[in-house]
Motif scaffolding. Structure first.
Motif: not given
Length: 438
Positions: A29-34, A381-382, A402-403, A426-429
């Motif tokens: 997925s593309p990175v979020l803009p600043a 569940t994730a 929604q995936g 997508d956002i993680r951590e």
């Protein structure tokens, strides 16, 4: 026989220590803009929400930020408030409102204010808060800020209102950190507590994982794979300067700040196996805390710094344990479920949030540390990587909806959730930072 490292992981192809980095590496997925804007969706109904009316601020139609809408979103996301229709009213901080009208609209409290652009380009934001039920003026404040700090001024208004009406400190002007991946680039972001106003702190072609705020909110520790192996850095958020803290033989991972701001607990495999150590945040020689043949990882300090909670498979499967911050014999904490990871301790010391595998899925759980009672508070569940707000009233975590991976906040009972969904990427951590000095 010792359990293989990958057996700790939600995904069979990734190791426990580098789990999130390798999951992120599979994403395209593309990175979020600043300056990405997030859509905030609040769902659920709390038992004791306070009805509050926020009148559109005078002058905000020509302001780059809609102050009243930001304040209302902050308060609703806390789970403590619900908005009351304030349409058709024109008030500011100098008005004398007809409180009987607002009682008819079932509001318990009322906020009104104004935003004015000054000749030098800055803005003055002023507001006042009224207790509609008691007929009291609860005061207000005024901030003169550059355009880029209008959101911060809005969050500070929400903090003021929250504290006046609940007696507890608000967390809306705090910050969160998280990681995204776009194409072949990983980015570490620092954003407002509502996920808005994201600023890139670091970008790298190699994975970045495990960002953790220092107790004073000026530094982030994280793990980078720039050396083709996990290495721990400490990053000054304001200056962008960073220093290498742990680059020993093998894996260097899972940094956690002690409350003193001078010490990190880390997981190292330098002496064989994954064990817990402490090390100065300036670097130097680490001191070993655990002496086991098991995998010991994901340390986190209690708020008073006396205890370290961590994950170990010493009982045959990953569970959460605790021990003195100076080492010693660990005590098992989690007994519900056969696979529990990613501990987070609330600042008031009352709650443990963690991820438990349930029927093959990974769900956020909260334990009352005094009673030992455990509650699953999500229906996803994730879920991964919970982190408490500094007032111990909310949790931020990553999950999949929604995936798509998404950032969520939830009240401790799970009744009020807010989705902070990036328009791209997508956002993680996530990790929730401490209170900010005014």
């Amino acid at each position: 026989m010792k359990k293989p490292l990958q057996d700790f992981s939600p995904t069979p192809s990734s190791s426990f220590l580098a789990r999130r980095a390798l999951i992120a590496a599979l994403a395209a997925s593309p990175v979020l803009p600043a300056l990405a804007q997030f859509r905030v969706e609040v769902s659920g109904v709390g038992l004791t929400q306070l009805p509050i009316a926020l009148v559109p601020f005078k002058g905000e139609d020509s302001s780059p930020q809609k102050i009243s809408a930001i304040v209302q979103a902050d308060l609703e996301r806390s789970g403590q408030f619900r908005g009351v229709d304030a349409s058709g009213q024109a008030l500011d901080e100098n008005s004398r409102p007809d409180l009987s009208l607002w009682r008819q609209r079932t509001a318990d409290s009322l906020v009104a204010g104004s935003v004015t652009r000054l000749a030098d380009g800055r803005y003055t934001v002023s507001f006042r808060l009224w207790d509609v039920v008691r007929g009291q003026d609860l005061g207000g404040q005024s901030y003169t800020v550059p355009q880029g700090d209008l959101r911060l001024a809005s969050h500070r208004i929400a903090d003021y209102v929250y504290e006046k009406l609940t007696g507890e400190k608000g967390i809306f002007s705090t910050r969160i950190a998280y990681v995204t991946k776009g194409g072949s680039r990983y980015s570490l972001w620092v954003a407002d507590a509502d996920g808005e106003n994201a600023q890139a702190a670091l970008a790298s072609p190699e994975p970045i994982i495990s960002p953790r705020w220092s107790s004073n909110g000026t530094q982030l520790a994280y793990v980078s794979f720039e050396s083709r192996k996990p290495v721990v850095y400490v990053h000054n958020v304001a200056s962008g300067q960073r220093r290498l803290v742990a680059n020993f033989r093998g894996s260097n991972s899972a940094p956690a700040w002690a409350p003193d701001g001078n010490t990190l607990a880390v997981t190292l495999s330098r002496d064989g196996g994954s064990q817990l150590y402490t090390i100065s945040s300036a670097g130097g020689e680490p001191r070993r805390l655990t002496q086991s043949n098991s995998i010991d990882t994901e340390p986190v300090y209690s708020a008073d710094g006396s205890t370290i909670y961590f994950v170990s498979d010493r009982g045959g499967a990953p569970q959460i344990y605790k021990m003195s911050a100076s080492g010693g014999n660990p005590t098992r904490v989690t007994f519900s479920g056969t696979y529990n990871i990613s501990p987070s301790i609330s600042g008031d010391g009352r709650w443990l949030a963690y991820i438990s595998r349930v029927n093959g899925g990974f769900k956020l759980h909260v334990m009352d540390l005094q009673s030992g009672n455990v509650q699953a508070i999500t229906d996803t569940t994730a879920d991964e990587r919970p982190s408490f707000a500094p007032n111990s009233k909310l949790i931020v975590y990553a999950t999949k909806l929604q995936g798509r991976e998404a950032l969520m906040t939830t009240t401790l009972d799970g009744k009020i959730k807010a989705r902070l969904a990036g328009q791209a990427g997508d956002i993680r951590e996530p990790d929730w930072g401490p209170f900010q000095k005014q």
